[in-house]
Design a protein around this motif. Structure first.
Motif, PDB file in Angstrom:
ATOM      1  N   ARG A 193       0.825  -1.217   0.000  1.00  0.00           N
ATOM      2  CA  ARG A 193       0.000   0.000   0.000  1.00  0.00           C
ATOM      3  C   ARG A 193       0.855   1.261   0.000  1.00  0.00           C
ATOM      4  O   ARG A 193       0.538   2.245  -0.679  1.00  0.00           O
ATOM      5  CB  ARG A 193      -0.947  -0.022   1.195  1.00  0.00           C
ATOM      6  CG  ARG A 193      -2.104  -1.010   1.027  1.00  0.00           C
ATOM      7  CD  ARG A 193      -2.916  -1.162   2.273  1.00  0.00           C
ATOM      8  NE  ARG A 193      -4.098  -1.996   2.048  1.00  0.00           N
ATOM      9  CZ  ARG A 193      -4.581  -2.872   2.915  1.00  0.00           C
ATOM     10  NH1 ARG A 193      -3.981  -3.035   4.098  1.00  0.00           N
ATOM     11  NH2 ARG A 193      -5.647  -3.585   2.631  1.00  0.00           N
ATOM     12  N   MET A 194       1.934   1.256   0.772  1.00  0.00           N
ATOM     13  CA  MET A 194       2.805   2.429   0.802  1.00  0.00           C
ATOM     14  C   MET A 194       3.530   2.609  -0.529  1.00  0.00           C
ATOM     15  O   MET A 194       3.754   3.730  -0.984  1.00  0.00           O
ATOM     16  CB  MET A 194       3.817   2.296   1.936  1.00  0.00           C
ATOM     17  CG  MET A 194       3.206   2.366   3.335  1.00  0.00           C
ATOM     18  SD  MET A 194       2.201   3.870   3.614  1.00  0.00           S
ATOM     19  CE  MET A 194       0.524   3.248   3.325  1.00  0.00           C
ATOM     20  N   LEU A 195       3.886   1.496  -1.165  1.00  0.00           N
ATOM     21  CA  LEU A 195       4.534   1.585  -2.469  1.00  0.00           C
ATOM     22  C   LEU A 195       3.574   2.150  -3.508  1.00  0.00           C
ATOM     23  O   LEU A 195       3.938   3.031  -4.307  1.00  0.00           O
ATOM     24  CB  LEU A 195       5.024   0.202  -2.897  1.00  0.00           C
ATOM     25  CG  LEU A 195       5.750   0.124  -4.242  1.00  0.00           C
ATOM     26  CD1 LEU A 195       7.021   0.957  -4.202  1.00  0.00           C
ATOM     27  CD2 LEU A 195       6.079  -1.324  -4.580  1.00  0.00           C
ATOM     28  N   LEU A 196       2.338   1.663  -3.509  1.00  0.00           N
ATOM     29  CA  LEU A 196       1.347   2.163  -4.462  1.00  0.00           C
ATOM     30  C   LEU A 196       1.017   3.631  -4.202  1.00  0.00           C
ATOM     31  O   LEU A 196       0.679   4.376  -5.130  1.00  0.00           O
ATOM     32  CB  LEU A 196       0.071   1.311  -4.392  1.00  0.00           C
ATOM     33  CG  LEU A 196       0.203  -0.130  -4.884  1.00  0.00           C
ATOM     34  CD1 LEU A 196      -1.091  -0.893  -4.647  1.00  0.00           C
ATOM     35  CD2 LEU A 196       0.571  -0.174  -6.369  1.00  0.00           C
ATOM     36  N   ALA A 197       1.116   4.052  -2.943  1.00  0.00           N
ATOM     37  CA  ALA A 197       0.833   5.451  -2.621  1.00  0.00           C
ATOM     38  C   ALA A 197       1.789   6.385  -3.354  1.00  0.00           C
ATOM     39  O   ALA A 197       1.432   7.533  -3.665  1.00  0.00           O
ATOM     40  CB  ALA A 197       0.931   5.673  -1.109  1.00  0.00           C
ATOM     41  N   LEU A 198       2.994   5.911  -3.670  1.00  0.00           N
ATOM     42  CA  LEU A 198       3.967   6.745  -4.369  1.00  0.00           C
ATOM     43  C   LEU A 198       3.581   7.006  -5.824  1.00  0.00           C
ATOM     44  O   LEU A 198       4.176   7.856  -6.475  1.00  0.00           O
ATOM     45  CB  LEU A 198       5.357   6.100  -4.313  1.00  0.00           C
ATOM     46  CG  LEU A 198       6.061   6.159  -2.952  1.00  0.00           C
ATOM     47  CD1 LEU A 198       7.345   5.346  -2.983  1.00  0.00           C
ATOM     48  CD2 LEU A 198       6.354   7.607  -2.566  1.00  0.00           C
ATOM     49  N   GLU A 237      -1.875 -10.521  -7.267  1.00  0.00           N
ATOM     50  CA  GLU A 237      -3.141 -10.062  -7.840  1.00  0.00           C
ATOM     51  C   GLU A 237      -3.816  -9.059  -6.916  1.00  0.00           C
ATOM     52  O   GLU A 237      -4.467  -8.112  -7.382  1.00  0.00           O
ATOM     53  CB  GLU A 237      -4.069 -11.246  -8.114  1.00  0.00           C
ATOM     54  CG  GLU A 237      -5.346 -10.829  -8.834  1.00  0.00           C
ATOM     55  CD  GLU A 237      -6.193 -11.990  -9.301  1.00  0.00           C
ATOM     56  OE1 GLU A 237      -7.324 -11.747  -9.765  1.00  0.00           O
ATOM     57  OE2 GLU A 237      -5.738 -13.155  -9.209  1.00  0.00           O
ATOM     58  N   ALA A 238      -3.678  -9.261  -5.604  1.00  0.00           N
ATOM     59  CA  ALA A 238      -4.272  -8.321  -4.660  1.00  0.00           C
ATOM     60  C   ALA A 238      -3.619  -6.941  -4.765  1.00  0.00           C
ATOM     61  O   ALA A 238      -4.272  -5.913  -4.559  1.00  0.00           O
ATOM     62  CB  ALA A 238      -4.150  -8.857  -3.229  1.00  0.00           C
ATOM     63  N   ILE A 239      -2.327  -6.899  -5.095  1.00  0.00           N
ATOM     64  CA  ILE A 239      -1.659  -5.616  -5.311  1.00  0.00           C
ATOM     65  C   ILE A 239      -2.276  -4.914  -6.514  1.00  0.00           C
ATOM     66  O   ILE A 239      -2.520  -3.704  -6.487  1.00  0.00           O
ATOM     67  CB  ILE A 239      -0.145  -5.826  -5.507  1.00  0.00           C
ATOM     68  CG1 ILE A 239       0.494  -6.261  -4.181  1.00  0.00           C
ATOM     69  CG2 ILE A 239       0.524  -4.559  -6.028  1.00  0.00           C
ATOM     70  CD1 ILE A 239       1.956  -6.643  -4.301  1.00  0.00           C
ATOM     71  N   ALA A 240      -2.536  -5.671  -7.572  1.00  0.00           N
ATOM     72  CA  ALA A 240      -3.197  -5.086  -8.744  1.00  0.00           C
ATOM     73  C   ALA A 240      -4.601  -4.600  -8.388  1.00  0.00           C
ATOM     74  O   ALA A 240      -5.046  -3.539  -8.852  1.00  0.00           O
ATOM     75  CB  ALA A 240      -3.257  -6.113  -9.874  1.00  0.00           C
ATOM     76  N   TYR A 241      -5.307  -5.366  -7.560  1.00  0.00           N
ATOM     77  CA  TYR A 241      -6.647  -4.964  -7.113  1.00  0.00           C
ATOM     78  C   TYR A 241      -6.567  -3.665  -6.315  1.00  0.00           C
ATOM     79  O   TYR A 241      -7.386  -2.750  -6.489  1.00  0.00           O
ATOM     80  CB  TYR A 241      -7.244  -6.085  -6.262  1.00  0.00           C
ATOM     81  CG  TYR A 241      -8.683  -5.856  -5.824  1.00  0.00           C
ATOM     82  CD1 TYR A 241      -9.730  -6.454  -6.516  1.00  0.00           C
ATOM     83  CD2 TYR A 241      -8.990  -5.060  -4.724  1.00  0.00           C
ATOM     84  CE1 TYR A 241     -11.050  -6.262  -6.118  1.00  0.00           C
ATOM     85  CE2 TYR A 241     -10.292  -4.857  -4.323  1.00  0.00           C
ATOM     86  CZ  TYR A 241     -11.317  -5.466  -5.019  1.00  0.00           C
ATOM     87  OH  TYR A 241     -12.623  -5.256  -4.624  1.00  0.00           O
ATOM     88  N   GLU A 242      -5.584  -3.590  -5.435  1.00  0.00           N
ATOM     89  CA  GLU A 242      -5.398  -2.391  -4.623  1.00  0.00           C
ATOM     90  C   GLU A 242      -5.115  -1.178  -5.519  1.00  0.00           C
ATOM     91  O   GLU A 242      -5.638  -0.084  -5.298  1.00  0.00           O
ATOM     92  CB  GLU A 242      -4.236  -2.607  -3.649  1.00  0.00           C
ATOM     93  CG  GLU A 242      -4.086  -1.555  -2.583  1.00  0.00           C
ATOM     94  CD  GLU A 242      -5.092  -1.683  -1.456  1.00  0.00           C
ATOM     95  OE1 GLU A 242      -5.193  -0.733  -0.661  1.00  0.00           O
ATOM     96  OE2 GLU A 242      -5.779  -2.723  -1.375  1.00  0.00           O
ATOM     97  N   ALA A 243      -4.296  -1.396  -6.547  1.00  0.00           N
ATOM     98  CA  ALA A 243      -3.984  -0.311  -7.477  1.00  0.00           C
ATOM     99  C   ALA A 243      -5.232   0.143  -8.228  1.00  0.00           C
ATOM    100  O   ALA A 243      -5.429   1.338  -8.478  1.00  0.00           O
ATOM    101  CB  ALA A 243      -2.911  -0.770  -8.465  1.00  0.00           C
ATOM    102  N   LYS A 244      -6.080  -0.802  -8.564  1.00  0.00           N
ATOM    103  CA  LYS A 244      -7.257  -0.483  -9.376  1.00  0.00           C
ATOM    104  C   LYS A 244      -8.364   0.192  -8.576  1.00  0.00           C
ATOM    105  O   LYS A 244      -8.985   1.155  -9.035  1.00  0.00           O
ATOM    106  CB  LYS A 244      -7.799  -1.769 -10.017  1.00  0.00           C
ATOM    107  CG  LYS A 244      -8.999  -1.542 -10.957  1.00  0.00           C
ATOM    108  CD  LYS A 244      -9.393  -2.827 -11.636  1.00  0.00           C
ATOM    109  CE  LYS A 244     -10.543  -2.605 -12.614  1.00  0.00           C
ATOM    110  NZ  LYS A 244     -10.147  -1.747 -13.757  1.00  0.00           N
ATOM    111  N   TYR A 245      -8.596  -0.281  -7.358  1.00  0.00           N
ATOM    112  CA  TYR A 245      -9.795   0.160  -6.643  1.00  0.00           C
ATOM    113  C   TYR A 245      -9.522   1.063  -5.434  1.00  0.00           C
ATOM    114  O   TYR A 245     -10.416   1.805  -5.027  1.00  0.00           O
ATOM    115  CB  TYR A 245     -10.594  -1.061  -6.183  1.00  0.00           C
ATOM    116  CG  TYR A 245     -11.132  -1.886  -7.331  1.00  0.00           C
ATOM    117  CD1 TYR A 245     -12.177  -1.415  -8.120  1.00  0.00           C
ATOM    118  CD2 TYR A 245     -10.579  -3.129  -7.636  1.00  0.00           C
ATOM    119  CE1 TYR A 245     -12.664  -2.178  -9.177  1.00  0.00           C
ATOM    120  CE2 TYR A 245     -11.060  -3.892  -8.689  1.00  0.00           C
ATOM    121  CZ  TYR A 245     -12.109  -3.409  -9.459  1.00  0.00           C
ATOM    122  OH  TYR A 245     -12.585  -4.156 -10.506  1.00  0.00           O
ATOM    123  N   ASN A 246      -8.336   0.992  -4.865  1.00  0.00           N
ATOM    124  CA  ASN A 246      -8.133   1.689  -3.598  1.00  0.00           C
ATOM    125  C   ASN A 246      -7.008   2.720  -3.598  1.00  0.00           C
ATOM    126  O   ASN A 246      -6.981   3.572  -2.713  1.00  0.00           O
ATOM    127  CB  ASN A 246      -7.852   0.662  -2.485  1.00  0.00           C
ATOM    128  CG  ASN A 246      -9.009  -0.294  -2.276  1.00  0.00           C
ATOM    129  OD1 ASN A 246     -10.169   0.080  -2.436  1.00  0.00           O
ATOM    130  ND2 ASN A 246      -8.696  -1.538  -1.954  1.00  0.00           N
TER     131      ASN A 246
END
Length: 498
Positions: A193-198, A237-246
């Motif tokens: 989550r912190m990585l995607l936040a960047l 896949e959950a990382i991709a889901y997190e990127a897509k929706y959250n």
């Protein structure tokens, strides 16, 4: 609903079964219309053909627009039918049963074009054309997108009039998420989550302003490593889901897609073909990412990037590592690469550095195993009566995959189906499930520890994995440098023979 996978492409269909019996997946048949064969560029009898009956409508992306030639059909009636049925469209000649009559129509174009199947909704822009345009079947794996770079050929042998690539991948909509499908791994989830936040421009700029560029570096990828069957694929896949929706990434980049490929699918016995396959996969990912954001997941990545200093490595294996390193040098901001491996110590050091974020995925504790059981059995009508904590305690040593596949997906499923067919439904209780656990022996972890015990000295750079292997070897009575300290290995060999 069924999901069909063949020659690297995935498509979805609504289908009628021959009867309403629940059939095993052994000896079943699927009858494919010639138009569907065109969607896969023809049926190859040398390639696997999978039909999955567990597809969900949420797996099929909604169509932004479709362009249709309907011949003499009443266009308003056909349009109403497509919307009301949430019809699945593909770039082939389709047939729909509309008000008791079969109506043929051709899908000339559809958007987003990266997918093989789209779902018509009330928001889909439907345009009818007077002139028919014969849809050209796209090469396996290009998903209907124009372009596609080096992945356009596919399926050929070296010397044929194509690029020599024999691997292809289709984008999918991620459906696995951290909250509902991934038990435990809180540290891994937080890191992701912190990585995607960047990737949020505002967050990144604030980090740069406060701490400098180095702390805002997202890197090109993430490596997930640990024993098999413990959730690496689910996490990716959950990382991709997190990127897509959250994570708000779609708002800034566009459509988020998930692409999955196994390292063994890229390998080829033909000289030079594996390198071309590596290039084809990255070309496909770059093409899709141009209009959005793509998460590219390599399972069994150790087969693609073996240590080039190894004495037993062949020349063509070193060439594949070189090809992968070159592609990782060109990863853009809207493409995120994830690799998964059971044996990170066999990976080339230079390739390992391409994955600055490395996360150990451990064998679950009893608390996490209790979560695994609860997530797997949440649909049971008496789920609130199941003692998941006790199941978690009794299944320590199993992997989540063994619970899902070997216990619930094999033994329990077969018994429940038989009970329904016989007219005497089985009640699923805690004691019933515990009995199923007792009838099955865990073997994934034993096999893994036995296979890597001689490489413990090579795990210096992976302290968590080293400690894990040593602890498991001690518990199993397996000497980490060979031999046994008890009867566990004998039990293992018996289990494997069985």
């Amino acid at each position: 609903m069924v999901r069909i996978k063949h020659k690297g492409r995935t498509a979805y269909f609504r289908a009628e079964t021959e009867d309403d019996r629940v059939m095993s997946d052994v000896g079943g048949k699927a009858y494919i219309n010639g138009n569907v064969a065109d969607l896969f560029g023809g049926i190859s009898y040398s390639d696997s053909f999978f039909v999955y009956g567990n597809a969900s409508i949420v797996d099929v992306p909604a169509a932004d627009s479709v362009t249709i030639h309907a011949g003499g059909a009443a266009k308003d009636v056909l349009e109403e039918h497509l919307r009301s049925e949430e019809f699945f469209v593909h770039r082939i000649q389709e047939v729909a049963e509309v008000r008791g009559s079969l109506v043929e129509f051709t899908v000339n174009e559809m958007s987003p074009s990266a997918y093989s199947t789209l779902r018509v909704t009330d928001d889909t822009d439907i345009e009818f054309t007077e002139e028919p345009v014969e849809p050209t079947p796209t090469a396996p794996g290009d998903g209907g997108a124009s372009g596609g770079g080096r992945s356009g050929g596919g399926g050929g042998r070296p010397g044929e009039e194509d690029d020599g690539a024999t691997v292809s991948i289709d984008p999918t909509v991620p459906s696995v998420n951290f909250e509902d499908d991934v038990a435990g791994l809180d540290n891994v989830k937080e890191t992701a989550r912190m990585l995607l936040a960047l990737f949020d421009q505002d967050v990144r700029e604030d980090v740069v302003d406060m701490y400098g560029e180095e702390f805002a570096d997202r890197g090109g990828g993430m490596l997930l490593y640990g024993p098999p069957g413990c959730g690496k694929t689910h996490v990716s896949e959950a990382i991709a889901y997190e990127a897509k929706y959250n994570a708000g990434i779609e708002e800034q980049y566009g459509e988020v897609t998930f692409l999955e490929v196994r390292g063994s699918d890229i390998q080829s016995k033909y000289a030079g073909e594996s390198e071309k396959n590596v290039a084809a996969v990255f070309d496909r990912a770059h093409s899709i990412a141009q209009d959005g954001f793509a998460v590219l997941f390599f399972d069994e990545i150790e087969t693609l990037i073996p240590d080039r200093s190894a004495d037993n490595l062949q020349r063509h294996e070193r060439a594949v590592t070189n090809a992968f390193l070159q592609e990782m040098n060109d990863v853009e901001d809207n493409l995120f690469v994830i690799g998964a491996t059971n044996m990170p110590f066999t990976i080339d050091p230079a390739a390992s550095r391409r994955f600055p974020i490395q996360q150990f995925i451990p064998q679950p504790t009893e608390e996490v195993m209790a979560e695994v059981w609860e997530k797997q059995l949440t649909s049971l009508p008496n789920a609130d009566e199941i003692d998941f904590e006790r199941l978690g305690e009794e299944s320590v040593g199993y992997t989540p995959a063994e619970v899902a596949d070997r216990i619930l997906g094999s033994d329990v499923q077969r018994e429940l189906v038989r009970s329904v067919v016989d007219g005497d439904p089985q009640e699923v209780t805690t004691e019933y499930l515990l009995a199923r656990v007792e009838q099955t022996d865990p073997k994934t972890i034993r096999q893994f520890v036995t296979s890597v015990r001689d490489q413990v000295d090579e795990l210096e750079g992976y302290p968590q994995l080293r400690e894990y292997v040593e602890a498991q070897a001690d518990e199993l009575g397996v000497n980490v440098h060979g031999g046994t300290g008890g009867s566990a290995l004998g039990d293992l060999l018996t289990s494997e023979e069985d």
